[in-house]
Design a protein around this motif. Structure first.
Motif: not given
Length: 159
Positions: A41-54
Motif C-alpha cells: 500500500x505504501x509502495x510508490x511504484x507497485x507495478x514495477x516492483x517484482x517483490x509484490x508480483x512474486x
C-alpha cells in the motif's frame, strides 16, 4: 531490491510478534501477510516492483504443489491398495524451457518430490529432462502437465 523488501517484510513480522506478545507460527504468518499488504500500500511504484508480483505467485505455487502432492499420493496409495495392476509406467522426454542450473535443478527436484514420478537425467545440452512416471496414459498430456504446471509456474517466480 527483492532481498531488501523481503528482509523488511520479515523485520516487520517480528515486530508484529513482539508487539502482540504472541509468538506462534499463525501469528507470524498473519504478521507477514499484514506487513506485505502494508508495504504494498505504501509502495510508490507497485507495478514495477517484482517483490509484490512474486510474493502472490510464490504462495500460489506452494498451494499448486501441495495440491499435486496430495493428488499423486492418493493415486499411488490407490495403486498400492488395489489388487489390480493399473500402472502404465514409462520414461518421458520433456523438452525444457528452463535454462539455468537453478531452474533445472528446482524443476527436477519438484518432479521427484511428487510420488509416482522421478527425474532421471538431464541431457548434455540441458534441453531435455528425462522423467520416469508410474502412470503415463497419454504422453503428450503428461508433458503438457509438466510444462504448463510445474515449469511455467516455477519460471514465473524465478524470472
Amino acid at each position: 531490491m527483492i532481498k531488501t523488501r523481503f528482509l523488511s517484510n520479515l523485520l516487520l513480522s517480528f515486530i508484529w510478534l513482539a508487539v502482540t506478545g504472541t509468538f506462534s507460527f499463525e501469528n507470524f504468518v498473519f504478521g507477514f501477510l499484514l506487513s506485505f499488504i502494508l508495504m504494498w500500500l505504501i509502495s510508490t511504484n507497485r507495478r514495477e516492483d517484482s517483490y509484490f508480483k512474486r510474493g502472490p505467485k510464490t504462495i500460489g505455487f506452494i498451494f499448486f504443489f501441495l495440491y499435486e502432492l496430495v493428488k499423486a499420493n492418493i493415486q499411488v496409495a490407490y495403486e498400492v491398495i488395489t489388487p489390480s495392476h493399473l500402472m502404465s509406467p514409462g520414461i518421458i522426454k520433456i523438452p525444457l524451457t528452463a535454462k539455468t542450473d537453478l531452474e533445472i535443478t528446482l524443476l527436477a527436484n519438484l518432479i521427484t518430490l511428487t510420488p509416482g514420478t522421478l527425474s532421471l537425467d538431464v541431457s548434455d545440452d540441458r534441453k531435455v529432462l528425462y522423467v520416469h512416471a508410474m502412470h503415463v496414459r497419454d504422453k503428450d498430456k503428461f508433458i503438457e502437465d509438466i510444462k504448463n504446471g510445474f515449469e511455467r509456474r516455477l519460471l514465473e517466480i524465478l524470472r
